[in-house]
Motif scaffolding. Structure first.
Motif, short mmCIF file in Angstrom:
data_model
loop_
_atom_site.label_atom_id
_atom_site.label_comp_id
_atom_site.label_asym_id
_atom_site.label_seq_id
_atom_site.Cartn_x
_atom_site.Cartn_y
_atom_site.Cartn_z
N THR A 41 32.98 25.83 119.98
CA THR A 41 33.87 26.81 119.36
C THR A 41 33.05 27.94 118.74
N TYR A 58 37.25 28.69 122.42
CA TYR A 58 36.70 27.35 122.55
C TYR A 58 36.72 26.90 124.00
N GLU A 85 34.86 31.54 111.63
CA GLU A 85 34.37 30.39 112.40
C GLU A 85 35.17 29.14 112.05
N TYR A 86 35.50 28.98 110.79
CA TYR A 86 36.23 27.80 110.35
C TYR A 86 37.62 27.75 110.97
N MET A 89 37.19 26.67 114.42
CA MET A 89 36.93 25.23 114.50
C MET A 89 38.23 24.44 114.43
N CYS A 118 29.36 24.02 116.79
CA CYS A 118 29.56 25.29 116.11
C CYS A 118 28.20 25.87 115.75
N PHE A 157 30.65 17.45 113.58
CA PHE A 157 30.34 18.86 113.76
C PHE A 157 28.83 19.09 113.86
#
Length: 195
Positions: A41, A58, A85-86, A89, A118, A157
C-alpha cells in the motif's frame, strides 16, 4: 466525469496509447505452494493540484500472485503524509481481510498474519505506539479498525523501503526503469517473448 477538461482528455488519451502498445502483456499465475495473502500500500500526499487530496493505491497478492489492485483518491484532505499513508493502509487492509475470509470459506488458509507492506515508518508506528494516537484524531475510526486487526494478529505491518514499494506505480510518477521492474514483480509477462 461531471466537468471534464482538456487535462482529463489528455490523461484518457495517454492511457489508451499505453494500452495500444501493451497488447502483448498478460498477467501470469504460478503455483507457489502457499495461500499467503499480502499487500503493498502507498499514498501520495496532497497529490491532486486541484483539491490537494491524496491518492491511495494497493496491490493484493494471494499465493504469490497478483489478484487485485486499486488506485483511488481519498475522501478527505490529509494533513500529513503519515495520515495519507495511514488511510491507504486502512483501504488495503479491508481488501486483505476480505480475501482472508474468502479463502477460509473455501477451506484454505491463511493461518498466519497477513503482511501489508508500507514505506512510511510513521504510519506503521501509529499502530504500535498508543501515545501517537492523540495526533491522529481525524483518522480515529480507521485507527481503531486497523488496531483491532493488529491486536488479533490478523495482520502485520512490515516496513518496506521505497525502492521496493510496488504500489508506487499506482500513486506517483515513476521512472521507466522502476515501472518496468514493477511490472515484472507484479507478474506481467510478454506473451511473445521467447521462453
Amino acid at each position: 466525469m461531471y466537468s471534464p477538461s482538456e487535462d482529463h482528455m489528455g490523461a484518457v488519451m495517454r492511457i489508451l496509447r499505453y494500452l495500444k502498445v501493451t497488447l502483448e502483456k498478460e498477467l501470469m499465475f504460478c503455483k507457489y505452494g502457499h495461500t499467503n495473502v499480502e499487500g503493498y500500500t502507498d499514498a501520495d500526499w496532497g497529490g491532486s493540484v486541484t483539491d490537494r487530496r491524496s491518492t491511495s493505491g494497493y496491490f493484493t497478492f494471494v499465493g504469490g500472485n497478483l489478484v487485485t489492485w486499486r488506485s483511488k483518491k481519498q475522501k478527505v484532505v490529509s494533513r500529513s503524509s503519515a495520515e495519507a499513508e495511514y488511510c491507504g493502509m486502512a483501504q488495503g487492509m479491508c481488501e486483505l481481510q476480505w480475501f482472508r475470509r474468502l479463502l477460509r470459506y473455501l477451506g484454505f488458509g491463511p493461518w498466519k498474519p497477513m503482511d501489508l507492506y508500507c514505506d512510511n515508518k510513521t504510519a506503521i508506528a501509529i499502530e504500535h505506539d498508543p501515545m501517537q494516537h492523540d495526533c491522529t484524531k481525524h483518522v480515529e475510526v480507521d485507527q481503531h479498525f486497523v488496531k483491532e486487526k493488529l491486536d488479533a494478529k490478523i495482520i502485520s505491518f512490515p516496513f518496506i523501503s521505497s525502492e521496493y514499494q510496488l504500489a508506487d506505480v499506482l500513486t506517483k510518477a515513476v521512472s521507466t526503469t522502476v515501472f518496468l521492474n514493477s511490472l515484472d514483480k507484479l507478474g506481467m509477462r510478454d506473451i511473445f517473448a521467447p521462453t
